[in-house]
Design an enzyme around this catalytic site. Structure first.
Site, PDB file in Angstrom:
ATOM      1  N   GLU A  47      29.624  86.670  38.581  1.00 28.93           N
ATOM      2  CA  GLU A  47      28.567  87.030  37.624  1.00 28.93           C
ATOM      3  C   GLU A  47      27.368  86.094  37.764  1.00 28.93           C
ATOM      4  OE1 GLU A  47      28.574  89.712  36.053  1.00 28.93           O
ATOM      5  OE2 GLU A  47      30.623  90.298  35.634  1.00 28.93           O
ATOM      6  N   ASP A  77      34.251  97.926  43.550  1.00 28.39           N
ATOM      7  CA  ASP A  77      32.944  98.565  43.758  1.00 28.39           C
ATOM      8  C   ASP A  77      31.933  97.849  44.660  1.00 28.39           C
ATOM      9  OD1 ASP A  77      32.693  96.618  41.742  1.00 28.39           O
ATOM     10  OD2 ASP A  77      31.870  97.947  40.228  1.00 28.39           O
ATOM     11  N   GLU A  93      24.716 102.628  36.285  1.00 28.22           N
ATOM     12  CA  GLU A  93      25.098 103.211  37.580  1.00 28.22           C
ATOM     13  C   GLU A  93      24.605 104.638  37.837  1.00 28.22           C
ATOM     14  OE1 GLU A  93      27.179 101.438  35.650  1.00 28.22           O
ATOM     15  OE2 GLU A  93      27.466  99.659  36.899  1.00 28.22           O
TER      16      GLU A  93
HETATM   17  C1  DMJ Z   1      26.425  94.984  36.782  1.00 25.37           C
HETATM   18  O1  DMJ Z   1      26.571  93.697  36.303  1.00 25.37           O
HETATM   19  C2  DMJ Z   1      26.551  95.002  38.288  1.00 25.37           C
HETATM   20  O2  DMJ Z   1      26.016  96.208  38.746  1.00 25.37           O
HETATM   21  C3  DMJ Z   1      27.981  94.851  38.780  1.00 25.37           C
HETATM   22  O3  DMJ Z   1      28.119  95.017  40.171  1.00 25.37           O
HETATM   23  C4  DMJ Z   1      28.922  95.800  38.066  1.00 25.37           C
HETATM   24  N1  DMJ Z   1      28.299  96.539  37.036  1.00 25.37           N
HETATM   25  C5  DMJ Z   1      27.454  95.866  36.096  1.00 25.37           C
HETATM   26  C6  DMJ Z   1      26.744  96.867  35.193  1.00 25.37           C
HETATM   27  O4  DMJ Z   1      27.502  97.968  34.867  1.00 25.37           O
END
Ligand code: DMJ
Length: 490
Positions: free
Chosen positions: A120, A248, A399
Protein backbone atom coordinates in the site's frame (compact mmCIF):
# COMPACT_ATOMS: atom_id res chain seq x y z
CA UNK A 1 -27.94 1.02 -25.48
CA UNK A 2 -25.28 3.70 -25.56
CA UNK A 3 -22.77 1.22 -24.22
CA UNK A 4 -23.49 -1.23 -27.00
CA UNK A 5 -23.13 1.60 -29.50
CA UNK A 6 -19.84 2.67 -27.93
CA UNK A 7 -18.47 -0.85 -28.05
CA UNK A 8 -19.43 -1.09 -31.69
CA UNK A 9 -17.49 2.07 -32.40
CA UNK A 10 -14.73 1.02 -30.12
CA UNK A 11 -14.31 -2.31 -31.84
CA UNK A 12 -14.07 -0.47 -35.12
CA UNK A 13 -11.66 2.07 -33.73
CA UNK A 14 -9.38 -0.39 -31.96
CA UNK A 15 -9.88 -3.50 -34.04
CA UNK A 16 -6.71 -3.02 -36.04
CA UNK A 17 -3.71 -4.73 -34.52
CA UNK A 18 -0.97 -2.34 -33.55
CA UNK A 19 -3.13 0.77 -33.79
CA UNK A 20 -1.56 3.72 -32.02
CA UNK A 21 -3.77 3.94 -28.94
CA UNK A 22 -3.25 7.65 -28.43
CA UNK A 23 -4.70 8.37 -31.81
CA UNK A 24 -7.67 6.02 -31.67
CA UNK A 25 -10.30 8.59 -32.55
CA UNK A 26 -12.99 8.62 -29.90
CA UNK A 27 -16.02 10.80 -30.37
CA UNK A 28 -17.50 12.26 -27.21
CA UNK A 29 -21.21 11.36 -27.11
CA UNK A 30 -23.11 14.62 -26.96
CA UNK A 31 -20.18 16.61 -28.35
CA UNK A 32 -17.46 18.69 -26.74
CA UNK A 33 -19.82 20.92 -24.72
CA UNK A 34 -21.24 17.93 -22.88
CA UNK A 35 -17.79 16.48 -22.29
CA UNK A 36 -16.62 19.80 -20.88
CA UNK A 37 -19.55 20.08 -18.50
CA UNK A 38 -19.05 16.47 -17.34
CA UNK A 39 -15.36 17.17 -16.77
CA UNK A 40 -16.24 20.28 -14.81
CA UNK A 41 -18.67 18.29 -12.67
CA UNK A 42 -16.03 15.66 -11.83
CA UNK A 43 -13.55 18.44 -11.06
CA UNK A 44 -16.06 19.95 -8.66
CA UNK A 45 -16.58 16.55 -6.93
CA UNK A 46 -12.80 16.32 -6.56
CA UNK A 47 -12.46 19.84 -5.19
CA UNK A 48 -15.21 19.19 -2.66
CA UNK A 49 -13.73 15.87 -1.49
CA UNK A 50 -10.29 17.47 -1.20
CA UNK A 51 -11.59 20.47 0.73
CA UNK A 52 -13.35 18.20 3.22
CA UNK A 53 -10.11 16.28 3.78
CA UNK A 54 -8.29 19.59 4.42
CA UNK A 55 -11.01 20.90 6.72
CA UNK A 56 -11.55 17.80 8.82
CA UNK A 57 -8.62 15.41 8.44
CA UNK A 58 -5.49 17.40 7.61
CA UNK A 59 -2.47 15.59 9.07
CA UNK A 60 -4.26 12.22 8.99
CA UNK A 61 -4.24 9.50 6.36
CA UNK A 62 -7.93 9.47 5.51
CA UNK A 63 -11.14 11.36 6.18
CA UNK A 64 -14.10 9.90 8.06
CA UNK A 65 -16.81 11.75 6.17
CA UNK A 66 -19.72 11.17 8.56
CA UNK A 67 -18.07 12.28 11.78
CA UNK A 68 -15.75 14.89 10.25
CA UNK A 69 -12.65 13.29 11.76
CA UNK A 70 -9.36 11.88 10.53
CA UNK A 71 -7.98 8.35 10.78
CA UNK A 72 -4.49 6.90 10.31
CA UNK A 73 -4.83 3.68 8.33
CA UNK A 74 -1.34 3.86 6.83
CA UNK A 75 0.96 4.93 9.64
CA UNK A 76 0.01 8.61 9.60
CA UNK A 77 1.80 9.72 6.42
CA UNK A 78 -1.04 11.94 5.06
CA UNK A 79 -1.83 9.27 2.49
CA UNK A 80 -4.87 11.07 1.04
CA UNK A 81 -2.75 14.18 0.39
CA UNK A 82 -0.07 12.11 -1.36
CA UNK A 83 -2.55 9.93 -3.28
CA UNK A 84 -4.33 13.10 -4.50
CA UNK A 85 -1.29 15.08 -5.70
CA UNK A 86 -1.31 14.08 -9.36
CA UNK A 87 -5.12 14.11 -9.59
CA UNK A 88 -5.11 17.76 -8.40
CA UNK A 89 -2.33 18.61 -10.84
CA UNK A 90 -4.04 16.93 -13.79
CA UNK A 91 -7.35 18.67 -13.06
CA UNK A 92 -5.57 21.98 -12.82
CA UNK A 93 -6.51 22.45 -9.17
CA UNK A 94 -3.20 24.20 -8.55
CA UNK A 95 -4.09 25.90 -5.26
CA UNK A 96 -5.13 22.54 -3.84
CA UNK A 97 -2.00 20.91 -5.30
CA UNK A 98 0.14 23.42 -3.43
CA UNK A 99 -1.74 22.66 -0.21
CA UNK A 100 -0.98 18.98 -0.71
CA UNK A 101 2.72 19.64 -1.41
CA UNK A 102 2.92 21.67 1.79
CA UNK A 103 1.46 18.74 3.73
CA UNK A 104 4.04 16.40 2.19
CA UNK A 105 6.85 18.72 3.31
CA UNK A 106 5.87 18.05 6.93
CA UNK A 107 6.04 14.24 6.69
CA UNK A 108 8.94 12.44 8.31
CA UNK A 109 8.88 8.78 7.25
CA UNK A 110 11.65 7.92 9.70
CA UNK A 111 9.35 8.91 12.55
CA UNK A 112 6.46 6.60 11.61
CA UNK A 113 6.13 4.53 14.76
CA UNK A 114 4.24 1.46 13.52
CA UNK A 115 4.75 -0.89 10.60
CA UNK A 116 3.85 0.13 7.08
CA UNK A 117 2.38 -2.11 4.38
CA UNK A 118 5.05 -2.56 1.69
CA UNK A 119 2.38 -2.77 -1.02
CA UNK A 120 0.00 0.00 0.00
CA UNK A 121 2.83 2.39 0.81
CA UNK A 122 4.49 1.54 -2.49
CA UNK A 123 1.50 2.10 -4.76
CA UNK A 124 0.00 5.08 -2.93
CA UNK A 125 2.92 6.93 -1.34
CA UNK A 126 5.97 6.09 -3.46
CA UNK A 127 3.84 5.97 -6.62
CA UNK A 128 1.98 9.18 -5.78
CA UNK A 129 5.13 11.14 -4.96
CA UNK A 130 7.06 10.01 -8.04
CA UNK A 131 4.21 10.61 -10.42
CA UNK A 132 3.51 14.09 -9.05
CA UNK A 133 7.25 14.88 -9.14
CA UNK A 134 7.42 13.90 -12.78
CA UNK A 135 4.40 16.04 -13.67
CA UNK A 136 5.25 19.12 -11.61
CA UNK A 137 9.04 19.07 -11.11
CA UNK A 138 8.57 19.89 -7.36
CA UNK A 139 11.88 18.69 -5.95
CA UNK A 140 10.56 18.05 -2.42
CA UNK A 141 8.41 15.26 -3.87
CA UNK A 142 11.47 13.41 -5.14
CA UNK A 143 13.26 13.97 -1.84
CA UNK A 144 10.34 12.41 0.02
CA UNK A 145 9.99 9.61 -2.54
CA UNK A 146 13.64 8.73 -2.05
CA UNK A 147 13.19 8.73 1.74
CA UNK A 148 10.25 6.32 1.61
CA UNK A 149 11.88 4.31 -1.20
CA UNK A 150 14.92 3.73 0.99
CA UNK A 151 12.69 2.35 3.72
CA UNK A 152 10.60 0.18 1.37
CA UNK A 153 13.60 -1.27 -0.47
CA UNK A 154 14.69 -2.99 2.75
CA UNK A 155 11.69 -5.32 2.33
CA UNK A 156 13.76 -7.22 -0.27
CA UNK A 157 16.40 -8.23 2.32
CA UNK A 158 15.29 -11.89 2.42
CA UNK A 159 17.09 -15.09 1.38
CA UNK A 160 14.93 -15.35 -1.76
CA UNK A 161 14.88 -11.68 -2.71
CA UNK A 162 11.07 -11.66 -2.48
CA UNK A 163 9.89 -8.68 -0.39
CA UNK A 164 8.18 -9.11 2.99
CA UNK A 165 4.72 -7.67 3.61
CA UNK A 166 5.59 -4.98 6.17
CA UNK A 167 8.46 -2.63 6.86
CA UNK A 168 9.27 0.09 9.35
CA UNK A 169 12.02 2.67 9.62
CA UNK A 170 14.34 0.03 11.13
CA UNK A 171 13.91 -2.52 8.33
CA UNK A 172 11.77 -5.46 7.24
CA UNK A 173 9.30 -6.82 9.79
CA UNK A 174 10.51 -10.35 10.55
CA UNK A 175 7.12 -11.99 11.05
CA UNK A 176 5.69 -10.70 7.78
CA UNK A 177 7.20 -13.34 5.50
CA UNK A 178 3.83 -14.72 4.43
CA UNK A 179 3.12 -12.57 1.42
CA UNK A 180 0.62 -12.35 -1.39
CA UNK A 181 1.20 -12.25 -5.10
CA UNK A 182 -0.27 -8.79 -5.76
CA UNK A 183 1.90 -7.31 -3.02
CA UNK A 184 5.22 -8.68 -4.19
CA UNK A 185 4.39 -8.16 -7.87
CA UNK A 186 3.16 -4.56 -7.85
CA UNK A 187 6.16 -2.36 -7.13
CA UNK A 188 8.24 -2.65 -10.29
CA UNK A 189 6.87 0.51 -11.94
CA UNK A 190 7.56 2.61 -8.85
CA UNK A 191 11.12 1.35 -8.31
CA UNK A 192 11.92 1.65 -12.03
CA UNK A 193 10.88 5.31 -11.82
CA UNK A 194 12.86 5.85 -8.62
CA UNK A 195 15.94 4.44 -10.38
CA UNK A 196 15.30 6.66 -13.38
CA UNK A 197 15.04 9.83 -11.28
CA UNK A 198 17.89 9.11 -8.84
CA UNK A 199 20.29 7.33 -11.20
CA UNK A 200 20.54 4.46 -8.71
CA UNK A 201 19.77 1.23 -10.58
CA UNK A 202 19.57 -0.91 -7.43
CA UNK A 203 15.91 -0.10 -6.75
CA UNK A 204 14.79 -1.39 -10.14
CA UNK A 205 17.11 -4.41 -10.07
CA UNK A 206 15.83 -5.61 -6.71
CA UNK A 207 12.17 -5.23 -7.56
CA UNK A 208 12.39 -6.72 -11.06
CA UNK A 209 14.07 -9.81 -9.63
CA UNK A 210 10.61 -10.75 -8.35
CA UNK A 211 9.54 -11.36 -11.95
CA UNK A 212 12.62 -13.54 -12.55
CA UNK A 213 11.83 -15.60 -9.47
CA UNK A 214 8.15 -15.96 -10.36
CA UNK A 215 8.99 -16.93 -13.94
CA UNK A 216 10.58 -20.09 -12.57
CA UNK A 217 7.53 -21.16 -10.54
CA UNK A 218 5.87 -24.22 -12.11
CA UNK A 219 2.09 -24.17 -11.79
CA UNK A 220 -0.92 -26.20 -12.92
CA UNK A 221 -1.92 -23.52 -15.45
CA UNK A 222 1.07 -21.83 -17.06
CA UNK A 223 1.59 -18.32 -15.76
CA UNK A 224 -1.26 -18.33 -13.22
CA UNK A 225 0.45 -18.17 -9.83
CA UNK A 226 -1.22 -19.11 -6.54
CA UNK A 227 -1.63 -15.99 -4.42
CA UNK A 228 -0.03 -17.10 -1.12
CA UNK A 229 3.76 -17.41 -0.89
CA UNK A 230 6.50 -17.42 1.70
CA UNK A 231 9.14 -14.73 1.09
CA UNK A 232 11.67 -16.55 3.30
CA UNK A 233 11.58 -19.89 1.49
CA UNK A 234 9.91 -19.08 -1.81
CA UNK A 235 7.34 -21.86 -1.16
CA UNK A 236 3.81 -21.52 -2.52
CA UNK A 237 1.03 -21.87 0.06
CA UNK A 238 -2.12 -23.41 -1.41
CA UNK A 239 -3.31 -23.07 -4.98
CA UNK A 240 -5.84 -20.24 -4.95
CA UNK A 241 -5.69 -18.37 -8.25
CA UNK A 242 -7.50 -15.11 -8.87
CA UNK A 243 -7.54 -11.86 -10.79
CA UNK A 244 -9.38 -10.34 -7.80
CA UNK A 245 -7.99 -9.36 -4.39
CA UNK A 246 -4.51 -10.80 -3.70
CA UNK A 247 -3.69 -11.54 -7.35
CA UNK A 248 -4.96 -8.66 -9.50
CA UNK A 249 -2.20 -6.08 -9.88
CA UNK A 250 0.59 -8.66 -10.31
CA UNK A 251 -0.81 -9.36 -13.80
CA UNK A 252 -1.39 -5.64 -14.35
CA UNK A 253 2.26 -4.89 -13.52
CA UNK A 254 3.64 -7.54 -15.86
CA UNK A 255 1.92 -5.71 -18.71
CA UNK A 256 2.58 -2.19 -17.50
CA UNK A 257 6.26 -2.86 -16.77
CA UNK A 258 6.58 -4.06 -20.37
CA UNK A 259 4.85 -0.87 -21.55
CA UNK A 260 6.85 1.43 -19.25
CA UNK A 261 10.15 0.05 -20.45
CA UNK A 262 9.00 -0.37 -24.07
CA UNK A 263 9.87 -4.07 -24.15
CA UNK A 264 7.23 -6.07 -25.99
CA UNK A 265 9.37 -9.24 -26.01
CA UNK A 266 10.95 -8.91 -22.57
CA UNK A 267 10.35 -11.32 -19.69
CA UNK A 268 7.42 -9.38 -18.19
CA UNK A 269 5.57 -9.16 -21.53
CA UNK A 270 6.07 -12.88 -22.15
CA UNK A 271 4.88 -13.76 -18.64
CA UNK A 272 1.81 -11.58 -19.16
CA UNK A 273 0.92 -13.28 -22.45
CA UNK A 274 1.33 -16.75 -20.93
CA UNK A 275 -0.85 -15.83 -17.93
CA UNK A 276 -3.59 -14.25 -20.05
CA UNK A 277 -3.72 -17.24 -22.40
CA UNK A 278 -4.28 -19.53 -19.38
CA UNK A 279 -6.79 -17.11 -17.89
CA UNK A 280 -8.87 -17.08 -21.08
CA UNK A 281 -8.88 -20.88 -21.17
CA UNK A 282 -9.70 -21.64 -17.57
CA UNK A 283 -11.14 -18.62 -15.75
CA UNK A 284 -13.37 -16.79 -18.22
CA UNK A 285 -16.76 -18.53 -18.15
CA UNK A 286 -20.38 -17.69 -18.77
CA UNK A 287 -23.38 -18.01 -16.49
CA UNK A 288 -25.66 -21.02 -16.96
CA UNK A 289 -28.83 -18.96 -16.67
CA UNK A 290 -27.55 -16.05 -18.79
CA UNK A 291 -25.11 -17.60 -21.28
CA UNK A 292 -24.49 -14.18 -22.83
CA UNK A 293 -22.93 -12.96 -19.56
CA UNK A 294 -19.21 -13.62 -19.02
CA UNK A 295 -17.37 -13.60 -15.70
CA UNK A 296 -13.74 -13.79 -14.64
CA UNK A 297 -13.79 -16.48 -11.93
CA UNK A 298 -11.22 -17.68 -9.39
CA UNK A 299 -9.92 -21.24 -8.96
CA UNK A 300 -9.07 -23.24 -5.88
CA UNK A 301 -8.10 -26.94 -5.55
CA UNK A 302 -8.72 -27.23 -9.26
CA UNK A 303 -12.35 -26.14 -8.77
CA UNK A 304 -13.81 -23.06 -10.33
CA UNK A 305 -15.08 -20.51 -7.79
CA UNK A 306 -18.10 -18.86 -9.44
CA UNK A 307 -17.52 -15.44 -7.96
CA UNK A 308 -16.34 -12.09 -9.30
CA UNK A 309 -15.31 -9.03 -7.31
CA UNK A 310 -15.51 -5.35 -8.12
CA UNK A 311 -11.71 -5.42 -7.97
CA UNK A 312 -11.69 -7.88 -10.89
CA UNK A 313 -13.33 -5.26 -13.08
CA UNK A 314 -9.87 -3.77 -13.68
CA UNK A 315 -9.29 -6.73 -16.03
CA UNK A 316 -11.22 -5.46 -19.08
CA UNK A 317 -9.05 -2.33 -19.05
CA UNK A 318 -5.87 -4.36 -18.69
CA UNK A 319 -6.87 -6.73 -21.49
CA UNK A 320 -7.74 -3.88 -23.78
CA UNK A 321 -4.46 -2.07 -23.07
CA UNK A 322 -2.58 -5.35 -23.53
CA UNK A 323 -4.31 -6.15 -26.80
CA UNK A 324 -3.18 -2.81 -28.15
CA UNK A 325 0.37 -3.09 -26.93
CA UNK A 326 0.91 -6.72 -27.88
CA UNK A 327 -1.35 -6.76 -30.92
CA UNK A 328 -3.69 -9.49 -29.74
CA UNK A 329 -7.28 -9.00 -30.91
CA UNK A 330 -8.62 -12.01 -28.97
CA UNK A 331 -7.90 -10.27 -25.68
CA UNK A 332 -9.95 -7.32 -26.77
CA UNK A 333 -12.97 -9.53 -27.43
CA UNK A 334 -12.68 -10.94 -23.89
CA UNK A 335 -12.24 -7.40 -22.55
CA UNK A 336 -15.54 -6.36 -24.14
CA UNK A 337 -17.38 -9.37 -22.72
CA UNK A 338 -16.15 -8.77 -19.20
CA UNK A 339 -16.74 -5.04 -19.51
CA UNK A 340 -20.39 -5.69 -20.35
CA UNK A 341 -20.75 -7.65 -17.09
CA UNK A 342 -19.02 -4.97 -15.01
CA UNK A 343 -21.31 -2.34 -16.52
CA UNK A 344 -24.30 -4.59 -15.81
CA UNK A 345 -23.31 -4.80 -12.11
CA UNK A 346 -23.78 -1.01 -12.00
CA UNK A 347 -26.81 -0.73 -14.26
CA UNK A 348 -28.73 -3.49 -12.52
CA UNK A 349 -28.45 -2.18 -8.98
CA UNK A 350 -30.94 0.12 -7.35
CA UNK A 351 -28.43 2.96 -6.89
CA UNK A 352 -26.59 2.62 -10.22
CA UNK A 353 -23.40 1.68 -8.33
CA UNK A 354 -21.66 -1.68 -8.56
CA UNK A 355 -21.45 -4.12 -5.61
CA UNK A 356 -18.23 -5.38 -4.04
CA UNK A 357 -18.82 -8.99 -5.21
CA UNK A 358 -21.28 -11.22 -7.03
CA UNK A 359 -21.75 -14.97 -7.38
CA UNK A 360 -23.00 -16.55 -10.57
CA UNK A 361 -24.27 -19.99 -11.50
CA UNK A 362 -21.85 -22.17 -13.33
CA UNK A 363 -21.97 -25.92 -13.89
CA UNK A 364 -21.81 -28.29 -10.95
CA UNK A 365 -18.38 -27.56 -9.51
CA UNK A 366 -17.85 -28.31 -5.82
CA UNK A 367 -18.27 -24.67 -4.90
CA UNK A 368 -21.20 -23.99 -7.26
CA UNK A 369 -23.83 -21.52 -6.18
CA UNK A 370 -26.36 -23.17 -3.85
CA UNK A 371 -29.53 -22.11 -5.65
CA UNK A 372 -31.79 -23.73 -3.02
CA UNK A 373 -30.64 -21.26 -0.39
CA UNK A 374 -31.63 -18.18 -2.43
CA UNK A 375 -34.64 -16.09 -1.48
CA UNK A 376 -37.23 -15.07 -4.04
CA UNK A 377 -35.60 -11.85 -5.12
CA UNK A 378 -32.18 -13.49 -5.41
CA UNK A 379 -33.64 -16.28 -7.57
CA UNK A 380 -35.26 -13.66 -9.76
CA UNK A 381 -31.97 -11.77 -10.02
CA UNK A 382 -30.15 -14.97 -10.96
CA UNK A 383 -32.63 -15.81 -13.71
CA UNK A 384 -32.70 -12.24 -15.02
CA UNK A 385 -29.05 -11.19 -14.66
CA UNK A 386 -27.07 -14.42 -14.31
CA UNK A 387 -25.70 -13.52 -10.86
CA UNK A 388 -26.64 -12.63 -7.29
CA UNK A 389 -24.99 -9.92 -5.24
CA UNK A 390 -22.89 -11.57 -2.52
CA UNK A 391 -21.36 -8.43 -1.02
CA UNK A 392 -23.54 -5.36 -1.52
CA UNK A 393 -21.26 -2.47 -0.50
CA UNK A 394 -19.69 0.09 -2.85
CA UNK A 395 -16.52 1.47 -1.30
CA UNK A 396 -15.89 4.26 -3.83
CA UNK A 397 -13.76 1.89 -5.91
CA UNK A 398 -12.38 2.82 -9.35
CA UNK A 399 -12.04 -0.43 -11.34
CA UNK A 400 -15.10 -0.26 -13.62
CA UNK A 401 -14.45 3.38 -14.46
CA UNK A 402 -10.77 2.54 -14.96
CA UNK A 403 -11.69 -0.14 -17.48
CA UNK A 404 -14.22 2.09 -19.21
CA UNK A 405 -11.49 4.69 -19.56
CA UNK A 406 -9.23 2.18 -21.22
CA UNK A 407 -11.90 0.65 -23.40
CA UNK A 408 -13.23 3.94 -24.49
CA UNK A 409 -12.30 7.34 -23.18
CA UNK A 410 -15.87 8.55 -23.10
CA UNK A 411 -19.22 7.64 -21.40
CA UNK A 412 -19.42 6.78 -17.67
CA UNK A 413 -21.50 9.86 -16.92
CA UNK A 414 -24.23 7.88 -15.21
CA UNK A 415 -21.73 6.44 -12.72
CA UNK A 416 -20.56 9.90 -11.74
CA UNK A 417 -24.14 11.02 -11.27
CA UNK A 418 -24.83 7.99 -9.07
CA UNK A 419 -21.72 8.72 -6.99
CA UNK A 420 -22.93 12.27 -6.48
CA UNK A 421 -26.43 11.15 -5.66
CA UNK A 422 -25.79 8.23 -3.34
CA UNK A 423 -22.35 8.65 -1.78
CA UNK A 424 -22.42 12.40 -1.15
CA UNK A 425 -22.53 13.29 2.56
CA UNK A 426 -22.78 16.66 4.28
CA UNK A 427 -19.01 16.92 4.30
CA UNK A 428 -17.66 14.87 1.41
CA UNK A 429 -18.34 11.42 -0.12
CA UNK A 430 -18.56 8.07 1.66
CA UNK A 431 -18.54 4.36 0.95
CA UNK A 432 -22.07 2.99 1.03
CA UNK A 433 -23.23 -0.26 2.59
CA UNK A 434 -25.65 -1.61 0.04
CA UNK A 435 -25.90 -0.75 -3.65
CA UNK A 436 -29.46 -2.04 -3.66
CA UNK A 437 -30.75 0.08 -0.82
CA UNK A 438 -33.27 2.80 -1.57
CA UNK A 439 -32.63 4.46 1.74
CA UNK A 440 -29.67 6.79 1.17
CA UNK A 441 -29.87 8.19 4.68
CA UNK A 442 -28.76 5.04 6.53
CA UNK A 443 -26.57 3.71 3.77
CA UNK A 444 -23.37 5.68 4.41
CA UNK A 445 -20.17 4.35 5.94
CA UNK A 446 -17.75 6.57 7.80
CA UNK A 447 -14.91 6.26 5.30
CA UNK A 448 -13.55 7.91 2.19
CA UNK A 449 -10.58 5.81 1.02
CA UNK A 450 -7.67 7.76 -0.46
CA UNK A 451 -8.08 5.88 -3.77
CA UNK A 452 -11.33 7.79 -4.32
CA UNK A 453 -9.25 10.89 -5.01
CA UNK A 454 -6.28 9.05 -6.51
CA UNK A 455 -8.18 6.82 -8.90
CA UNK A 456 -11.96 6.93 -9.04
CA UNK A 457 -12.21 10.67 -9.71
CA UNK A 458 -9.14 10.76 -11.93
CA UNK A 459 -10.39 7.96 -14.18
CA UNK A 460 -13.77 9.70 -14.39
CA UNK A 461 -12.04 12.91 -15.41
CA UNK A 462 -9.94 11.09 -18.01
CA UNK A 463 -13.07 9.42 -19.30
CA UNK A 464 -14.49 12.82 -20.17
CA UNK A 465 -11.23 14.17 -21.57
CA UNK A 466 -9.84 13.99 -25.06
CA UNK A 467 -7.74 10.86 -25.59
CA UNK A 468 -4.76 13.13 -26.22
CA UNK A 469 -4.93 14.30 -22.59
CA UNK A 470 -2.40 12.06 -20.83
CA UNK A 471 -2.28 9.76 -23.90
CA UNK A 472 -1.71 6.08 -23.28
CA UNK A 473 1.33 5.95 -25.54
CA UNK A 474 3.08 8.51 -23.33
CA UNK A 475 1.92 7.51 -19.85
CA UNK A 476 1.46 4.29 -17.96
CA UNK A 477 -0.68 4.46 -14.80
CA UNK A 478 0.42 2.57 -11.71
CA UNK A 479 -2.15 0.43 -9.91
CA UNK A 480 -3.21 3.45 -7.85
CA UNK A 481 -3.65 5.50 -11.09
CA UNK A 482 -0.49 7.56 -10.69
CA UNK A 483 0.75 8.33 -14.22
CA UNK A 484 4.36 7.64 -15.13
CA UNK A 485 5.90 8.85 -18.36
CA UNK A 486 6.90 5.87 -20.50
CA UNK A 487 10.68 5.59 -20.57
CA UNK A 488 12.76 6.17 -23.67
CA UNK A 489 14.49 2.96 -24.69
CA UNK A 490 18.20 3.08 -24.00
C1 DMJ B 1 -6.43 0.46 -5.20
O1 DMJ B 1 -5.78 0.78 -4.02
C2 DMJ B 1 -5.47 -0.17 -6.17
O2 DMJ B 1 -6.05 -0.10 -7.44
C3 DMJ B 1 -5.12 -1.61 -5.84
O3 DMJ B 1 -4.34 -2.24 -6.83
C4 DMJ B 1 -6.35 -2.44 -5.56
N1 DMJ B 1 -7.55 -1.68 -5.57
C5 DMJ B 1 -7.60 -0.44 -4.86
C6 DMJ B 1 -8.91 0.29 -5.15
O4 DMJ B 1 -10.00 -0.54 -5.30
Amino acid sequence: MRTVFCFGLLALALGTVGLDFANAAVAQPGGPATAQSRRDAVRETTRRAWQAYVNYAEGYDELQPLTGSGINNFGGVVVTAIDSLDTLWMMDLKREFKQAVDMVRGVNFQRVSGDMSFFETGIRVLGGLLSAYELSGESVLLTKATEIGNILIKAFDTPTGLPVARVNARGPVADSVNVVLAEIGSNQLEFAKLSEFTGNATYQEKSVRVFDILSRVRTREAGLIPVHLNAQTGQLNGDYITFGALGDSYYEYLLKYAILTGQRDGLAGRMYTTAINSMKLSLVVNSSSRPDRYFLAARSNGNLEPTMQHLTCFAPGMLSLGSQFLGNNDDFVVAQRLMQSCIAFYRESQTGLGPEAVRFDYGDSASALDTDSLDLSQSASLARNGYVVSSPSYILRPETIESLMYLYRTTGDTIHQAIEKHTRTNLAYSSIKDVNSNNDKDNHRNDMPSFFLAETLKYLYLLFSDSKFYPLNEYVFNTEAHPFRIQKRM
